[in-house]
Design a protein around this motif. Structure first.
Motif, PDB file in Angstrom:
ATOM      1  N   LYS A  11       0.830  -1.208   0.000  1.00 12.76           N
ATOM      2  CA  LYS A  11       0.000   0.000   0.000  1.00 12.76           C
ATOM      3  C   LYS A  11       0.864   1.257   0.000  1.00 12.76           C
ATOM      4  O   LYS A  11       0.585   2.209  -0.729  1.00 12.76           O
ATOM      5  N   ILE A  12       1.914   1.262   0.803  1.00 15.51           N
ATOM      6  CA  ILE A  12       2.777   2.440   0.859  1.00 15.51           C
ATOM      7  C   ILE A  12       3.508   2.617  -0.472  1.00 15.51           C
ATOM      8  O   ILE A  12       3.558   3.720  -1.025  1.00 15.51           O
ATOM      9  N   GLU A  13       4.057   1.529  -1.007  1.00 16.12           N
ATOM     10  CA  GLU A  13       4.785   1.615  -2.278  1.00 16.12           C
ATOM     11  C   GLU A  13       3.892   2.122  -3.410  1.00 16.12           C
ATOM     12  O   GLU A  13       4.324   2.922  -4.238  1.00 16.12           O
ATOM     13  N   ASN A  14       2.642   1.679  -3.435  1.00 16.49           N
ATOM     14  CA  ASN A  14       1.713   2.085  -4.498  1.00 16.49           C
ATOM     15  C   ASN A  14       0.956   3.377  -4.167  1.00 16.49           C
ATOM     16  O   ASN A  14       0.060   3.771  -4.923  1.00 16.49           O
ATOM     17  N   GLU A  15       1.312   3.992  -3.058  1.00 13.20           N
ATOM     18  CA  GLU A  15       0.636   5.201  -2.578  1.00 13.20           C
ATOM     19  C   GLU A  15      -0.873   5.007  -2.511  1.00 13.20           C
ATOM     20  O   GLU A  15      -1.662   5.876  -2.866  1.00 13.20           O
ATOM     21  N   ASP A  16      -1.256   3.822  -2.024  1.00 13.76           N
ATOM     22  CA  ASP A  16      -2.660   3.460  -1.869  1.00 13.76           C
ATOM     23  C   ASP A  16      -3.101   3.829  -0.457  1.00 13.76           C
ATOM     24  O   ASP A  16      -3.312   2.972   0.406  1.00 13.76           O
ATOM     25  N   TYR A  17      -3.197   5.118  -0.201  1.00  9.89           N
ATOM     26  CA  TYR A  17      -3.618   5.611   1.100  1.00  9.89           C
ATOM     27  C   TYR A  17      -4.209   7.004   0.928  1.00  9.89           C
ATOM     28  O   TYR A  17      -4.002   7.673  -0.077  1.00  9.89           O
ATOM     29  N   ILE A  18      -4.977   7.418   1.935  1.00 16.28           N
ATOM     30  CA  ILE A  18      -5.587   8.740   1.934  1.00 16.28           C
ATOM     31  C   ILE A  18      -4.477   9.770   2.100  1.00 16.28           C
ATOM     32  O   ILE A  18      -3.630   9.642   2.978  1.00 16.28           O
ATOM     33  N   GLN A  19      -4.496  10.792   1.251  1.00 18.73           N
ATOM     34  CA  GLN A  19      -3.492  11.845   1.328  1.00 18.73           C
ATOM     35  C   GLN A  19      -4.168  13.206   1.318  1.00 18.73           C
ATOM     36  O   GLN A  19      -5.161  13.396   0.628  1.00 18.73           O
ATOM     37  N   ASP A  20      -3.620  14.122   2.088  1.00 16.82           N
ATOM     38  CA  ASP A  20      -4.091  15.504   2.052  1.00 16.82           C
ATOM     39  C   ASP A  20      -2.931  16.400   2.427  1.00 16.82           C
ATOM     40  O   ASP A  20      -2.065  16.015   3.221  1.00 16.82           O
ATOM     41  N   LEU A  21      -2.922  17.577   1.829  1.00 15.34           N
ATOM     42  CA  LEU A  21      -1.889  18.568   2.107  1.00 15.34           C
ATOM     43  C   LEU A  21      -2.564  19.911   2.286  1.00 15.34           C
ATOM     44  O   LEU A  21      -3.325  20.346   1.427  1.00 15.34           O
TER      45      LEU A  21
END
Length: 165
Positions: A11-21
């Protein structure tokens, strides 16, 4: 929420997570604004956890002493940037519980330019308490950043002048 190491790394490698900036100028920052931003970012992290998802949310402060304040869900206190090292600390076969980690990245925080601590675990999901603690930590670290004095580099001209005397 628990996860197997291989699933976490994937999940981390594929950036399969909620992101916000969120980005804010240091000069426009108030305690009330830090509180509002903290509440919003914590709400996103907890929503991600309820949906069995990872999260990486970030507040970037711009200005004379820039800094990034980050919340990440992880099984160890390592940032996603160092995800390949996670397997050095945990078993690959075990379901691992998530925790929420608070990270600060700034060249004005300490010599390593990075700081991390556990903010909460999956058993402690009181949104109000976590948001209050997150806001407190941001305000504390802003003071640390403002007061930080960078160590002199060993090859500086001041040191060379002293050695010649």
């Amino acid at each position: 929420m628990k996860i197997l190491l291989k699933d976490l790394l994937e999940k981390i490698e594929n950036e399969d997570y909620i992101q916000d900036l969120e980005t804010e100028k240091y000069s426009a920052l108030t305690k009330a604004k830090v509180r509002a931003i903290s509440k919003n970012l914590v709400k996103q992290v907890l929503a991600a956890m309820k949906n069995d998802s990872l999260a990486h949310v970030q507040l970037d402060i711009t200005g004379q002493r820039p800094a990034s304040f980050i919340l990440e869900t992880n099984v160890v206190n390592l940032p996603y940037a160092n995800y390949k090292k996670i397997s050095n600390f945990v078993s690959a076969e075990e379901q691992l519980p998530f925790k929420i980690y608070f990270e600060v990245s700034s060249e004005y925080i300490n010599a390593s330019k990075f700081w991390i601590e556990e903010l909460a675990d999956t058993d402690d999901v009181n949104e109000e308490e976590i948001a209050n603690r997150f806001a407190e930590l941001i305000n504390q670290k802003l003071v640390d950043i403002r007061n930080y004095i960078k160590p002199e580099k060993s090859g500086s001209t001041k040191n060379k002048a002293k050695k010649k005397s």
